[in-house]
Design an enzyme around this catalytic site. Sequence first.
Site, mmCIF file in Angstrom:
data_model
loop_
_atom_site.group_PDB
_atom_site.id
_atom_site.type_symbol
_atom_site.label_atom_id
_atom_site.label_comp_id
_atom_site.label_asym_id
_atom_site.label_seq_id
_atom_site.Cartn_x
_atom_site.Cartn_y
_atom_site.Cartn_z
ATOM 1 N N SER A 87 -5.899 2.957 4.305
ATOM 2 C CA SER A 87 -5.750 2.466 3.078
ATOM 3 C C SER A 87 -6.747 1.058 2.676
ATOM 4 O O SER A 87 -6.592 0.099 2.494
ATOM 5 C CB SER A 87 -4.586 1.092 3.808
ATOM 6 O OG SER A 87 -3.693 0.718 2.898
ATOM 7 N N TRP B 146 1.458 -3.340 3.867
ATOM 8 C CA TRP B 146 1.528 -4.873 4.149
ATOM 9 C C TRP B 146 1.109 -5.589 3.300
ATOM 10 O O TRP B 146 0.030 -5.713 2.943
ATOM 11 C CB TRP B 146 0.632 -5.056 5.584
ATOM 12 C CG TRP B 146 0.858 -5.974 5.963
ATOM 13 C CD1 TRP B 146 1.650 -7.354 6.251
ATOM 14 C CD2 TRP B 146 -0.470 -7.372 7.334
ATOM 15 N NE1 TRP B 146 1.438 -8.294 6.723
ATOM 16 C CE2 TRP B 146 0.361 -7.789 7.522
ATOM 17 C CE3 TRP B 146 -1.198 -6.313 8.204
ATOM 18 C CZ2 TRP B 146 -0.699 -8.933 8.638
ATOM 19 C CZ3 TRP B 146 -1.636 -6.605 9.516
ATOM 20 C CH2 TRP B 146 -0.911 -8.144 8.777
ATOM 21 N N SER C 186 1.070 -1.352 0.018
ATOM 22 C CA SER C 186 -0.536 -0.110 -0.039
ATOM 23 C C SER C 186 0.889 1.224 0.327
ATOM 24 O O SER C 186 0.467 2.320 -0.338
ATOM 25 C CB SER C 186 -0.845 0.113 0.954
ATOM 26 O OG SER C 186 -2.372 -0.912 1.011
ATOM 27 N N LYS D 80 0.441 3.548 -2.789
ATOM 28 C CA LYS D 80 -1.570 4.460 -2.867
ATOM 29 C C LYS D 80 -0.214 5.806 -3.393
ATOM 30 O O LYS D 80 -0.975 6.636 -3.639
ATOM 31 C CB LYS D 80 -2.275 4.349 -2.468
ATOM 32 C CG LYS D 80 -2.473 2.905 -1.593
ATOM 33 C CD LYS D 80 -3.693 3.039 -0.566
ATOM 34 C CE LYS D 80 -4.699 1.898 -0.184
ATOM 35 N NZ LYS D 80 -4.143 0.261 -0.613
#
Length: 280
Positions: free
Chosen positions: A134, A227, A86, A89
């Site tokens: 997230s 993660w 993530s 992003k």
Amino acid sequence: MNVRFHHDAGQKRWKWGTNLKRVVMVLCLIVFGQMSSAQDWEERPELADLFRKAEVQGTFVLYDLNADRFVGYDHSRAETRFVPASTFKIANTLIGLSTGSVASVDEVLPYGGEPQFLPQWERDMGLREAISVSNVAIYRELARRIGLVRMQEGVNRLDYGNRQIGTVVDQFWLKGPLKISAIEQTVFLAGLAQGSLPMDDRLQESVRDILLLEKQGSRSLYGKTGWENAPQQGIGWWVGWVERNGRIHAFALNLDVRATRDADIRVPLGKACLQALGVL
């Protein structure tokens, strides 16, 4: 002479200026992003102690932009590329805004209606909220809007990690083949922090805004977790930067997540490293 790539209403054009210092800094960032030798690195034993006490295997990198200097723990691992999960992003937001796939960080995107890993992901939301929780579903939707060709162009422009996105546009940062090292993360983030990435200044400002975690006096902390393979074993990330009195320190932590406890320690361990280095 300053040369920056500028995107306006989906059209690319070159923007010329007169700030030689900024051009030199951008070139330095590119060089540091592609290679890091032992002489660029200072190993800090106090960070090793923190990882040992936390009982996790990982690395921490701090890049002092003003001094062009890397310090941290476990240089070999800091140069090793892992799936960004993530933390991508950040780049996904930049590419989405620059291609016009989303009008702003507050434009609401659909999550798709399917059951999600977390209940708070099961509703439509804008990128400002989606990055704070997230939300994978929202960012997969954004990636599909961008499309494979424009996504590859964006990853190339940002010189992000190994630049490999494969053939599935909404999974490559979660399962590979995209990978990036902790050192490369800090260089990318230092560019975003000072607005020197090859994207429009206003877009970079919007992304900085939604990454702000804390602000105390003259100090601001920006960051994003990641993660891989959550909630199973994988690589955990916490990346970002600290800005204080005009000085920028970009950082990246990654560690082996063997259980939820290891994932939970990412931010506390990262903050402990920043404190040990006198940045936080």
